[in-house]
Each structure stands twice: as C-alpha cells, then as structure tokens.
Design a protein around this motif. Structure first.
Motif, mmCIF file in Angstrom:
data_model
loop_
_atom_site.group_PDB
_atom_site.id
_atom_site.type_symbol
_atom_site.label_atom_id
_atom_site.label_comp_id
_atom_site.label_asym_id
_atom_site.label_seq_id
_atom_site.Cartn_x
_atom_site.Cartn_y
_atom_site.Cartn_z
ATOM 1 N N VAL A 1 0.835 -1.200 0.000
ATOM 2 C CA VAL A 1 0.000 0.000 0.000
ATOM 3 C C VAL A 1 0.868 1.248 0.000
ATOM 4 O O VAL A 1 0.592 2.226 -0.710
ATOM 5 N N GLU A 2 1.935 1.208 0.767
ATOM 6 C CA GLU A 2 2.845 2.364 0.819
ATOM 7 C C GLU A 2 3.507 2.582 -0.538
ATOM 8 O O GLU A 2 3.647 3.719 -1.003
ATOM 9 N N LYS A 3 3.903 1.488 -1.179
ATOM 10 C CA LYS A 3 4.522 1.594 -2.500
ATOM 11 C C LYS A 3 3.536 2.146 -3.512
ATOM 12 O O LYS A 3 3.883 2.962 -4.373
ATOM 13 N N PHE A 4 2.285 1.733 -3.408
ATOM 14 C CA PHE A 4 1.270 2.241 -4.313
ATOM 15 C C PHE A 4 1.133 3.751 -4.168
ATOM 16 O O PHE A 4 0.993 4.471 -5.159
ATOM 17 N N GLU A 5 1.166 4.238 -2.947
ATOM 18 C CA GLU A 5 1.063 5.679 -2.727
ATOM 19 C C GLU A 5 2.245 6.411 -3.344
ATOM 20 O O GLU A 5 2.097 7.500 -3.909
ATOM 21 N N THR A 6 3.420 5.784 -3.272
ATOM 22 C CA THR A 6 4.598 6.393 -3.879
ATOM 23 C C THR A 6 4.468 6.458 -5.388
ATOM 24 O O THR A 6 4.727 7.490 -6.017
ATOM 25 N N VAL A 7 4.048 5.336 -5.985
ATOM 26 C CA VAL A 7 3.853 5.303 -7.437
ATOM 27 C C VAL A 7 2.752 6.262 -7.839
ATOM 28 O O VAL A 7 2.828 6.930 -8.871
ATOM 29 N N GLY A 8 1.716 6.349 -6.999
ATOM 30 C CA GLY A 8 0.642 7.277 -7.285
ATOM 31 C C GLY A 8 1.132 8.705 -7.380
ATOM 32 O O GLY A 8 0.640 9.493 -8.191
ATOM 33 N N GLY A 9 2.128 9.041 -6.550
ATOM 34 C CA GLY A 9 2.710 10.373 -6.618
ATOM 35 C C GLY A 9 3.416 10.618 -7.934
ATOM 36 O O GLY A 9 3.344 11.714 -8.507
ATOM 37 N N VAL A 10 4.103 9.585 -8.430
ATOM 38 C CA VAL A 10 4.760 9.695 -9.729
ATOM 39 C C VAL A 10 3.730 9.863 -10.841
ATOM 40 O O VAL A 10 3.884 10.698 -11.737
ATOM 41 N N LEU A 11 2.662 9.085 -10.754
ATOM 42 C CA LEU A 11 1.631 9.160 -11.775
ATOM 43 C C LEU A 11 0.962 10.530 -11.807
ATOM 44 O O LEU A 11 0.616 11.042 -12.874
ATOM 45 N N ALA A 12 0.765 11.101 -10.639
ATOM 46 C CA ALA A 12 0.070 12.389 -10.561
ATOM 47 C C ALA A 12 0.792 13.471 -11.356
ATOM 48 O O ALA A 12 0.165 14.428 -11.831
ATOM 49 N N ASP A 13 2.099 13.316 -11.502
ATOM 50 C CA ASP A 13 2.888 14.329 -12.211
ATOM 51 C C ASP A 13 3.049 14.021 -13.694
ATOM 52 O O ASP A 13 3.678 14.790 -14.422
ATOM 53 N N MET A 14 2.500 12.885 -14.127
ATOM 54 C CA MET A 14 2.678 12.503 -15.522
ATOM 55 C C MET A 14 1.603 13.118 -16.403
ATOM 56 O O MET A 14 0.418 13.112 -16.057
ATOM 57 N N GLU A 15 2.012 13.618 -17.557
ATOM 58 C CA GLU A 15 1.073 14.210 -18.499
ATOM 59 C C GLU A 15 0.149 13.128 -19.053
ATOM 60 O O GLU A 15 0.588 12.038 -19.420
ATOM 61 N N GLY A 16 -1.121 13.418 -19.104
ATOM 62 C CA GLY A 16 -2.084 12.488 -19.663
ATOM 63 C C GLY A 16 -2.659 11.505 -18.660
ATOM 64 O O GLY A 16 -3.516 10.689 -19.019
ATOM 65 N N HIS A 17 -2.228 11.566 -17.392
ATOM 66 C CA HIS A 17 -2.768 10.665 -16.371
ATOM 67 C C HIS A 17 -3.967 11.322 -15.696
ATOM 68 O O HIS A 17 -3.896 12.465 -15.244
ATOM 69 N N PHE B 1 4.228 5.568 -19.337
ATOM 70 C CA PHE B 1 4.470 5.146 -17.960
ATOM 71 C C PHE B 1 4.943 3.697 -17.900
ATOM 72 O O PHE B 1 5.897 3.369 -17.193
ATOM 73 N N PHE B 2 4.291 2.833 -18.667
ATOM 74 C CA PHE B 2 4.656 1.423 -18.590
ATOM 75 C C PHE B 2 6.044 1.149 -19.159
ATOM 76 O O PHE B 2 6.627 0.098 -18.889
ATOM 77 N N ARG B 3 6.572 2.079 -19.923
ATOM 78 C CA ARG B 3 7.938 1.938 -20.423
ATOM 79 C C ARG B 3 8.946 2.676 -19.543
ATOM 80 O O ARG B 3 10.146 2.644 -19.813
ATOM 81 N N SER B 4 8.451 3.308 -18.494
ATOM 82 C CA SER B 4 9.324 4.156 -17.675
ATOM 83 C C SER B 4 10.132 3.338 -16.672
ATOM 84 O O SER B 4 9.803 2.200 -16.338
ATOM 85 N N ASP B 5 11.209 3.946 -16.178
ATOM 86 C CA ASP B 5 12.029 3.305 -15.147
ATOM 87 C C ASP B 5 11.229 3.115 -13.860
ATOM 88 O O ASP B 5 11.422 2.131 -13.148
ATOM 89 N N ALA B 6 10.316 4.054 -13.579
ATOM 90 C CA ALA B 6 9.526 3.958 -12.350
ATOM 91 C C ALA B 6 8.679 2.691 -12.350
ATOM 92 O O ALA B 6 8.586 1.986 -11.343
ATOM 93 N N PHE B 7 8.075 2.396 -13.503
ATOM 94 C CA PHE B 7 7.265 1.181 -13.575
ATOM 95 C C PHE B 7 8.145 -0.059 -13.509
ATOM 96 O O PHE B 7 7.813 -1.046 -12.839
ATOM 97 N N SER B 8 9.278 -0.039 -14.199
ATOM 98 C CA SER B 8 10.185 -1.183 -14.175
ATOM 99 C C SER B 8 10.678 -1.465 -12.767
ATOM 100 O O SER B 8 10.727 -2.623 -12.328
ATOM 101 N N ASP B 9 11.008 -0.396 -12.034
ATOM 102 C CA ASP B 9 11.465 -0.577 -10.653
ATOM 103 C C ASP B 9 10.350 -1.158 -9.790
ATOM 104 O O ASP B 9 10.600 -1.997 -8.915
#
Length: 501
Positions: A428-444, A474-482
């Motif tokens: 859940v904590e990791k999801f919140e972190t990824v959610g923060g990354v997503l919030a800054d992505m264009e088109g999300h 996003f799915f090709r990003s380093d954040a998703f791969s990590d």
C-alpha cells in the motif's frame, strides 16, 4: 399410483419453419419477378430479426445442408398469435411462391423442476439473482450468434421395458443430473435452447444446439448417447444442420454464392456478425442436460500490445459499461465494471451470480473490489464467449456506471495483485509512492487501489489515461520497471495488466 410429475415453467413460443426452394421455378422466372421476390423475402426476414412484429422476441435464418430442407427460419415470440401472424405473413411474400414447407415444429421454451423447485418460479420471484437470470435466459432466449445450428425433436421412451414416465422420480432426477454433468463439459463450446412441445407437435421436446465448431455438437451428442437418460429412454426425430446468415444475404444464398457474404465482397461494404464469430459460447446446466450460452462479439488487448485485435472482446461489452480484455500471455479473459451500489449489497448480488458461474468449467474468478471512492466487479473466464455471456448478466447488477466521464480516454486494469500477508502495508505504501509519480505525468487522469471484499491481500489497480500513448509512456518508464522488480518480493503471484482503449 401416478408417478411424481416435475413442474415446468413456460416462456416464449417457438416456430421452426423448414423450406425447400423450387430451383426449377426460380431459374425459369423472369429477372424482374426474382428481384421482387428477393426484396420481399429479405424485408420479411429483416423485419423478423428486428422484431418489428411483436413487443419482444428473436428470429434468425439458416442455410440447411442436405436434402431435407434449404432454409430454416426460427422465431421466438411472447405469444402464440405472434407465430401465427409471422407464418402467414411469410406466405404473402413473393419469395414464398418459390418455396415449399418440408417440415415445421411448434413448441414453447421451458424449464423443468427436476433439480430445484426454484427453477419453475417466475424469474422475478426467485431470490437468488444468478438463478433468476439463468431462468430468464432459458425462457426468453436470443438466438445465439453462432455459425452452426443443429435442431432435432425428441421424446422420452414409453415401452413396457423402458417407460420414462413410469420410472420413480428420484431415478429420473438422478439421470437428469448425470445428463447435465456431461453438458457442463461442453461449456464454452455448445449453446442450447430447449422447447417443450407436448400437445403442440409430434415429439415432446425440440432441441437447438449452437456452436462455432460443428464437431463440438457431434461430440456432445455422441457422449450423451452413452448416458442412461439417452441410451435407455431417448427417442429422436430427424436431425437438421445449418449455417446462419443475415437476411440481407438472401440474394447471395439464392445465387449460390458464399454466405454470410464476406465484408470485402458485400455490395454494401457491410460486414455481418452472424456466422463470423470464432469465439465460443458458454453453457450451463439445463433440465435436459445440455447448456445455455451467449452470443456477443468483441476484442481484447494485453500488456505491451500495440493494437492486436485478434480475439478482442471489448467492443460489445463497452456498451454495457463493462471494460474487458485478455491479459498478455494469459489464457483467461478479464472484465471489470463499476457500481455506485453499497459495497455490501453489491457483494450479495454478485455472490448470487457467482454461485451460478461456479457451475461452469470456464469460470475462473468473480469478485467485488472496493475503495473509499468506488466499487468494481472483476470477472475472469477461460473463453471469450463465456466472458461475454457473463457480461450480459453482470451488466444487470445494481448501480452500474461508466468507468469515468466523457473523457474516459484509455484505461488499464492491474490484475492478480495478491500480496503476501506480511507485505501488505509495504504494498500500500509503495502504491502511494507510485501514485505520486503518476500524478505528475502528463495524460494521467487517476489511479485507484481497490481491495477484494473477501480477501484484503488481493488487490486490483485501476488507472485512467488520456490516451494509450500516455499510458505506454508510464509502462515503459524506469519507475514502472522498478515497481515490477520490487513487486516480485511482496507478491504471491506475478501481476498482469489489461489495456482497454
């Protein structure tokens, strides 16, 4: 003393109208006469398929192979007078002048009470939602959108040695149950409609079997022959086998061309759904031991797909506010739909459906997921058509809404996030972190984490994007791969994704 009589409930009335063509008269007729006859015949068949003659019902036309007939027209209608009118209306067409009726069958859709007294109640009075929908589908059927049909009449044997009606009820019920178990083995392959005809025609039941593979019908009937309910007690009439085609292809049928007409060969440039599906139908137990199924089309895509539409089931289901696809590399088909209903009440409704779904070998999983903002129902199936059929039932759940507003864009479903119990908080904590990354992505637009109503360690992630390109970024990003690499340590199974345009 009379044996126990199982109750029945009847639904729509059915007419199977078999016709042969007077080919000599057709060849000798002037072109103008043939053209007018085709116009009449096509308009009649189109009107019946569109059910312009009644409040409800279903019709279809088939090319019959072999010498017994050339055409089969099937009608299901709420009232017997609807069939009477349709029968006489056809005779008034110019096309009818070139046909002769070789056979017909009059009957009514039926469910029986061998397995449960609930089965013969009015569907509106059945508390179990799944059973109510099942009974309704048996009594008020659409003609399945499958390529092939086999129709035959049958009766139960009444001889001195083997009299079905003189057999104790418990023995009959056991044989019907055994018959039904064989039918379940053909779930996703054969669809059945059963009609009762005692007092209406020469046999006691009419049976329609629909499939996209004719050998599935043969295999089912062959296996049934070895079941006691058939081997001892079944009497059969003539078997008819045909292929469905749309009414507008009647001219092609009469000219000897291939039907259904291929899209690139059709004079109007239109494609026809009837007879082109190569998916499979789903099947459920019936009082006569075969099955019931669906008739939708659609398409799917998976993680990393760049638009592959092979086997895509999404198109038909989107109209029902259901989002579906096939996870990349998986042999299952996934659907999700969203509801504004109270989560507990939604679960009760879904649980009723699931009890019915669990009868099918094609059913993998159906569950309710929720968050503070919304609820989702996720359903997984082994075959395309089984998923589509289930979708028709799921769409009737209360409070169903579209996934998002008018700018729904492109959606993804993150499936199978089963977290190791001691790693749930980390996830859940990791999801919140990824959610923060997503919030800054264009088109999300948004991403939500939903939890299984019955298992807090089973997660479902729903994301919404402006476009497929934005999601792929996003799915090709380093954040998703990590995140994927990290997930291997906390998940009990590997995640899958379904992309939905």
């Amino acid at each position: 003393m009379p044996r126990k009589v199982p109750p029945t409930r009847e639904g729509w009335y059915a007419l199977h109208d078999f016709r042969t063509i007077d080919w000599n008269a057709w060849r000798d007729a002037p072109e103008r006469v043939r053209k007018n006859a085709l116009t009449d015949g096509t308009e009649f068949l189109q009107a019946r398929e569109n059910v312009t003659d009644a409040d409800d019902g279903s019709s279809a036309v088939f090319s019959v192979m072999g010498h017994k007939a050339d055409l089969l027209v099937v009608h299901f209608r709420p009232e017997m007078n609807d069939l009477d009118t349709a029968e006489r209306a056809f005779e008034r067409t110019g096309f009818a002048d070139f046909t002769e009726r070789t056979d017909s069958y009059v009957s009514v859709t039926e469910v029986g009470g061998y397995t449960s007294d609930e089965m013969v109640k009015d569907p509106e009075d059945i508390e179990d939602t799944g059973m109510a929908r099942y009974v309704a589908s048996k009594l008020y059927p659409d003609v399945p959108d499958a390529e092939f049909v086999c129709f035959y009449p049958m009766s139960k044997r009444r001889t001195a040695e083997d009299n079905w009606y003189d057999t104790p009820f418990d023995e009959r019920a056991e044989m019907m149950s055994s018959h039904g178990e064989i039918g379940k083995g053909y779930a996703g392959k054969v669809t059945q409609i059963i009609t009762g005809s005692i007092g209406m025609d020469d046999f006691e039941w009419g049976v329609d079997l629909f499939s996209n593979d004719p050998t599935h019908i043969k295999d089912l009937l062959y296996e049934m022959r070895f079941d006691e309910g058939s081997s001892r007690f079944a009497e059969f009439g003539s078997f008819y086998f045909g292929r469905r085609f749309p009414p507008e292809d009647l001219p092609a049928f009469m000219s000897g061309d291939e039907v259904p007409v291929l899209e690139d060969a059709h004079p109007d440039g239109d494609s026809h759904s009837h007879g082109h599906s190569h998916g499979e139908s789903s099947e459920s137990e019936s009082p006569h031991g075969h099955g019931e199924g669906g008739h939708h089309h659609g398409k799917s895509g998976g993680e990393g797909d760049e638009g592959d539409e092979d086997g895509d089931i999404r198109g038909e289901l989107e109209d029902l506010d259901i989002y579906a696809g096939k996870p990349h590399g998986e042999d299952v088909y996934a659907m999700v739909l969203y509801s504004e209903e109270d989560p507990d009440e939604l679960f009760d409704e879904v649980d009723g459906l699931r009890k019915n779904f669990d009868h099918y070998d094609t059913h993998v999983k159906t569950a309710v997921y929720g968050s503070s903002d919304r609820s989702a129902v996720v359903s997984l199936w082994k075959t395309q058509s089984a998923a589509e059929t289930a979708g028709g039932f799921l769409a009737d759940l209360p409070g169903v809404v579209a996934r998002a507003g008018e700018e729904s864009g492109f959606g993804t479903m993150g499936m199978f996030y089963t977290v190791k119990p001691d790693k749930r908080e980390d996830f859940v904590e990791k999801f919140e972190t990824v959610g923060g990354v997503l919030a800054d992505m264009e088109g999300h637009f948004d991403t939500d984490l939903l939890t299984n109503h019955e298992d807090e360690n089973d997660m479902f992630i729903s994301s919404q994007w402006r476009s497929k390109e934005d999601a792929m970024a996003f799915f090709r990003s380093d954040a998703f791969s990590d995140t994927v690499d990290w997930g291997r340590d906390v998940l009990a199974d590997r995640p899958r994704h379904v992309f939905l345009a």
